[in-house]
Design a protein around this motif. Structure first.
Motif: not given
Length: 122
Positions: A8-14, A16-19, A25-28, A108-115
């Motif tokens: 569950l991702h709680v974020e008011d910025d659309g 950031i939600q999409a990122i 999702q690409t990591k399953g 900012p976070f690194n999307p490729t390492r978030l998982h």
């Protein structure tokens, strides 16, 4: 990874939600987004996440209040909550952990390492 983990991702910025959704999702992972603390409280009534990513700064109900209210609906010892914030000093991070947050991800976070970051808590 076995069974698909539910986030569950709680974020008011659309954006950031999409990122976050795309990165995880690409990591399953299965990702459900809520745009506010109030929406998150409604979502957890019908959705049992394995982990919650929670923005700290949101209008109306910030992440700290949202976390307190989530404690009345879920067991945060079993469902880790990780705060996401644009910046936090050591004292703030210690405060977030004292409230029950298991971790803090700085934006900012690194999307490729978030998982990898959230994988430590699953």
């Amino acid at each position: 990874m076995g069974e698909q983990k539910r986030i569950l991702h709680v974020e008011d910025d659309g954006l950031i939600q999409a990122i976050v959704r795309a990165a995880l999702q690409t990591k399953g992972f299965e990702v459900v987004c809520a745009s506010s603390g109030r929406e998150a409280l409604e979502v957890v009534s019908n959705y049992s996440p394995d982990l919650i990513l929670l923005d700290v700064v949101m209008p109306d109900m910030d992440g700290l209040e949202t976390l307190e209210r989530l404690k009345g609906k879920i067991d945060i010892k079993r469902t880790p909550v990780i705060f996401m914030t644009a910046g936090a000093n050591q004292k703030e991070m210690e405060h977030y952990r004292s409230l029950g947050a298991r971790g803090i991800i700085i934006k900012p976070f690194n999307p490729t390492r978030l998982h990898e970051e959230i994988g430590k808590f699953l």
